[in-house]
Design an enzyme around this catalytic site. Structure first.
Site, PDB file in Angstrom:
ATOM      1  N   ILE A 158       0.823  -1.208   0.000  1.00 45.22           N
ATOM      2  CA  ILE A 158       0.000   0.000   0.000  1.00 45.22           C
ATOM      3  C   ILE A 158       0.863   1.267   0.000  1.00 45.22           C
ATOM      4  CG2 ILE A 158      -1.874   1.234   1.166  1.00 45.22           C
ATOM      5  CD1 ILE A 158      -2.495  -1.608  -0.168  1.00 45.22           C
ATOM      6  N   GLU A 242      -6.432   6.384 -12.881  1.00 42.38           N
ATOM      7  CA  GLU A 242      -5.158   5.871 -12.356  1.00 42.38           C
ATOM      8  C   GLU A 242      -4.300   5.320 -13.499  1.00 42.38           C
ATOM      9  OE1 GLU A 242      -5.421   2.801  -9.342  1.00 42.38           O
ATOM     10  OE2 GLU A 242      -3.235   2.687  -9.159  1.00 42.38           O
ATOM     11  N   GLN A 279      26.504   6.190 -36.072  1.00 45.65           N
ATOM     12  CA  GLN A 279      25.149   6.021 -36.592  1.00 45.65           C
ATOM     13  C   GLN A 279      24.308   5.103 -35.708  1.00 45.65           C
ATOM     14  OE1 GLN A 279      24.449   3.775 -40.254  1.00 45.65           O
ATOM     15  NE2 GLN A 279      23.316   5.537 -41.023  1.00 45.65           N
ATOM     16  N   GLY A 340      28.924   2.499 -17.596  1.00 46.04           N
ATOM     17  CA  GLY A 340      29.082   2.217 -16.158  1.00 46.04           C
ATOM     18  C   GLY A 340      28.424   3.265 -15.293  1.00 46.04           C
ATOM     19  N   GLY A 363      -1.690  -0.732 -10.747  1.00 50.69           N
ATOM     20  CA  GLY A 363      -2.894  -0.236 -11.427  1.00 50.69           C
ATOM     21  C   GLY A 363      -3.446  -1.215 -12.456  1.00 50.69           C
TER      22      GLY A 363
HETATM   23  C1  LIG Z   1       5.387  -0.227  -5.334  1.00 54.54           C
HETATM   24  C2  LIG Z   1       3.970  -0.708  -5.350  1.00 54.54           C
HETATM   25  C3  LIG Z   1       2.950   0.146  -4.950  1.00 54.54           C
HETATM   26  C4  LIG Z   1       1.633  -0.314  -4.912  1.00 54.54           C
HETATM   27  N1  LIG Z   1       0.652   0.510  -4.418  1.00 54.54           N
HETATM   28  C5  LIG Z   1      -0.590  -0.003  -4.207  1.00 54.54           C
HETATM   29  C6  LIG Z   1      -1.602   0.761  -3.547  1.00 54.54           C
HETATM   30  O1  LIG Z   1      -1.390   1.919  -3.172  1.00 54.54           O
HETATM   31  N2  LIG Z   1      -2.805   0.177  -3.311  1.00 54.54           N
HETATM   32  C7  LIG Z   1      -3.074  -1.095  -3.706  1.00 54.54           C
HETATM   33  O2  LIG Z   1      -4.182  -1.555  -3.469  1.00 54.54           O
HETATM   34  N3  LIG Z   1      -2.153  -1.843  -4.361  1.00 54.54           N
HETATM   35  C8  LIG Z   1      -0.925  -1.328  -4.607  1.00 54.54           C
HETATM   36  N4  LIG Z   1       0.036  -2.090  -5.246  1.00 54.54           N
HETATM   37  C9  LIG Z   1      -0.296  -3.432  -5.662  1.00 54.54           C
HETATM   38  C10 LIG Z   1      -0.441  -3.606  -7.169  1.00 54.54           C
HETATM   39  O3  LIG Z   1      -1.620  -2.973  -7.620  1.00 54.54           O
HETATM   40  C11 LIG Z   1      -0.448  -5.116  -7.417  1.00 54.54           C
HETATM   41  O4  LIG Z   1       0.869  -5.583  -7.164  1.00 54.54           O
HETATM   42  C12 LIG Z   1      -0.889  -5.491  -8.801  1.00 54.54           C
HETATM   43  O5  LIG Z   1      -2.262  -5.205  -8.985  1.00 54.54           O
HETATM   44  C13 LIG Z   1      -0.683  -6.987  -9.087  1.00 54.54           C
HETATM   45  O6  LIG Z   1      -1.221  -7.763  -8.054  1.00 54.54           O
HETATM   46  P1  LIG Z   1      -0.319  -8.886  -7.345  1.00 54.54           P
HETATM   47  O7  LIG Z   1       0.982  -8.276  -6.990  1.00 54.54           O
HETATM   48  O8  LIG Z   1      -1.096  -9.526  -6.288  1.00 54.54           O
HETATM   49  O9  LIG Z   1      -0.027  -9.927  -8.497  1.00 54.54           O
HETATM   50  P2  LIG Z   1      -0.923 -11.190  -8.903  1.00 54.54           P
HETATM   51  O10 LIG Z   1      -2.340 -10.798  -9.016  1.00 54.54           O
HETATM   52  O11 LIG Z   1      -0.565 -12.319  -8.028  1.00 54.54           O
HETATM   53  O12 LIG Z   1      -0.349 -11.463 -10.357  1.00 54.54           O
HETATM   54  C14 LIG Z   1       1.034 -11.798 -10.540  1.00 54.54           C
HETATM   55  C15 LIG Z   1       1.367 -11.688 -12.002  1.00 54.54           C
HETATM   56  O13 LIG Z   1       0.648 -12.712 -12.689  1.00 54.54           O
HETATM   57  C16 LIG Z   1       0.230 -12.264 -13.941  1.00 54.54           C
HETATM   58  N5  LIG Z   1      -1.231 -12.398 -14.020  1.00 54.54           N
HETATM   59  C17 LIG Z   1      -2.147 -12.149 -13.032  1.00 54.54           C
HETATM   60  N6  LIG Z   1      -3.386 -12.371 -13.483  1.00 54.54           N
HETATM   61  C18 LIG Z   1      -3.271 -12.783 -14.759  1.00 54.54           C
HETATM   62  C19 LIG Z   1      -4.194 -13.173 -15.765  1.00 54.54           C
HETATM   63  N7  LIG Z   1      -5.518 -13.151 -15.551  1.00 54.54           N
HETATM   64  N8  LIG Z   1      -3.719 -13.552 -16.976  1.00 54.54           N
HETATM   65  C20 LIG Z   1      -2.384 -13.548 -17.228  1.00 54.54           C
HETATM   66  N9  LIG Z   1      -1.462 -13.173 -16.324  1.00 54.54           N
HETATM   67  C21 LIG Z   1      -1.896 -12.803 -15.110  1.00 54.54           C
HETATM   68  C22 LIG Z   1       0.725 -10.815 -14.082  1.00 54.54           C
HETATM   69  O14 LIG Z   1       1.970 -10.832 -14.744  1.00 54.54           O
HETATM   70  C23 LIG Z   1       0.939 -10.384 -12.657  1.00 54.54           C
HETATM   71  O15 LIG Z   1       1.930  -9.379 -12.572  1.00 54.54           O
HETATM   72  C24 LIG Z   1       1.338  -1.628  -5.341  1.00 54.54           C
HETATM   73  C25 LIG Z   1       2.364  -2.469  -5.792  1.00 54.54           C
HETATM   74  C26 LIG Z   1       3.661  -2.036  -5.776  1.00 54.54           C
HETATM   75  C27 LIG Z   1       4.741  -2.985  -6.216  1.00 54.54           C
END
Ligand SMILES: Cc1cc2nc3c(=O)[nH]c(=O)nc-3n(C[C@H](O)[C@H](O)[C@H](O)COP(=O)(O)OP(=O)(O)OC[C@H]3O[C@@H](n4cnc5c(N)ncnc54)[C@H](O)[C@@H]3O)c2cc1C
Length: 379
Positions: A158, A242, A279, A340, A363
């Protein structure tokens, strides 16, 4: 003159640029090391009206629309800021819109006005340890008990979660994973609500990121945003802004890296000639520039349609993926051209290279955008 190049928006660029030069650049490296922004930055950004851009004056904002917010984002990064800085300073951009849309005067007074004045920090908590992409699968639950909900569950990753005074939290108001979602605004300090670990990350170092946990947290029903079970729709409706914001961060980061790489390639000598005399280097810069220009043009077009209220869910997903793909290519190429030095903490491209990696994950990941695009194609 383009839509983002009107006299008013040129003034907004100037205001943003002088804010970044004066208030951000002298301190950004320290904030990256500290892992967070000072609260005073929110107050100074609010004082000149920057925090309120994109929010109506009736709720304490400065007015303007999505295109004005894009101008601010473009200019922050062009002036040497970063997507991490934007994530931390403008977290209210994802924490507040649902409250404003619900037109709940009490919640607007309590949370929206103070956040836009820079005196409170808000966060948005959707993602859970079990998954973030599948929003309907949220398992943090809120059970009604008289005038309160009792909330149990956990959130992770978050943004601004360590510093936040309140968190707009997605909860399930039926059984876990049912997709019946509501949004509750939960105050820091409410018994049972704890901010766990400050998470260490690849990039976005100046943006604090937290795990949150909820154990029998009693939240007044009056802190619910809109009617019960409208949370999923509210979240989806706000995703457009977003995603355009993340797409803007992507092409703006790419533009900044093109500028840095051009400057470096003119100045750096290798084998007795500047890099740019070759180039292969000129063509690499030309490709970086072309991809950035194309991404910017498409994101601008889609943003205009979003601002006009058109239903462009598929185009927003395309805009995010196109801009992220351009950015990924450009940050990598820019770092390579810096040799580097590009790998050193002192190099600005090093920060953009790390920061940019998030844009295809947050997002809605690239694959989720592709799901939306495929659906839009009727597949
Ligand atoms: C620095 C940072 C800040 C963030 N800030 C916020 C915030 O303020 N509020 C908040 O609520 N969240 C926040 N997030 C969370 C972010 O929105 C989630 O990490 C993101 O939505 C992916 O969810 P997950 O990490 O659970 O990945 P998962 O849902 O577990 O998915 C993992 C990976 O699997 C793949 N995948 C998932 N579903 C599918 C599908 N249907 N088909 C094919 N491939 C798929 C994608 O490559 C995905 O990256 C933040 C994340 C980070 C790293």
């Amino acid at each position: 003159m383009t839509i983002v190049d009107t006299p008013e928006r040129r003034q907004l660029r100037e205001l943003t640029r002088s804010f970044v030069t004066r208030e951000v650049l002298p301190h950004l490296s320290d904030w990256e090391r500290a892992g967070e922004l000072p609260r005073s930055l929110h107050e100074s950004a609010a004082k000149i009206g920057l925090l309120g851009i994109g929010f109506p004056e009736s709720v304490g904002g400065s007015g303007g629309d999505l295109l004005d917010s894009m101008v601010v984002t473009e200019e922050i990064i062009r002036s040497g800021g970063s997507s991490g800085l934007i994530a931390a300073l403008f977290t209210h951009g994802i924490a507040l819109p649902h409250i404003v849309a619900a037109q709940d005067e009490a919640l607007i007074e309590q949370y929206v006005r103070p956040a836009l004045a820079g005196t409170m920090i808000g966060a948005l908590a959707i993602t859970e340890p079990d998954g973030g992409s599948d929003v309907a699968g949220i398992r943090t639950c809120a059970v009604r008990d008289g005038d309160h909900y009792v909330v149990n569950g956990a959130k992770t990753y978050i943004t601004s979660g360590v510093r936040a005074d309140f968190v707009t939290t997605a909860v399930c108001t039926d059984f876990p994973g049912s997709g019946s979602l509501s949004l509750l605004v939960i105050d820091k300090g409410t018994p049972g609500f704890t901010v766990g670990r400050r998470l260490e990350k690849l990039g976005w170092h100046c943006s604090d990121t937290a795990e949150l946990s909820f154990a029998d947290v009693r939240v007044p029903v009056s802190n619910r945003v809109g009617p019960e079970d409208t949370g999923f729709l509210a979240i989806m409706q706000q995703f457009a802004n977003e995603r355009i914001s993340l797409a803007t961060q992507a092409y703006a980061t790419a533009q900044r890296c093109v500028d840095l790489a051009v400057r470096w390639s003119r100045d750096r000598q290798a084998f007795g000639r500047p890099l740019v005399a070759r180039q292969v280097v000129r063509h690499r810069l030309a490709e970086m520039h072309s991809r950035t220009e194309a991404a910017r043009a498409y994101v601008h077009e889609v943003a205009e349609r979003v601002a006009a209220g058109q239903p462009v869910v598929t185009e927003v997903a395309i805009a995010k993926n196109v801009a992220v793909s351009a950015c990924d290519f450009v940050v990598d190429a820019a770092l390579q051209l810096h040799g580097g030095f590009g790998y050193m903490r002192d190099a600005e491209v090093e920060r953009h290279y790390r920061d940019a990696r998030l844009l295809g994950i947050g997002g809605g990941a690239t694959e989720i955008m592709n799901e939306i695009i495929a659906k839009g194609m009727g597949l």
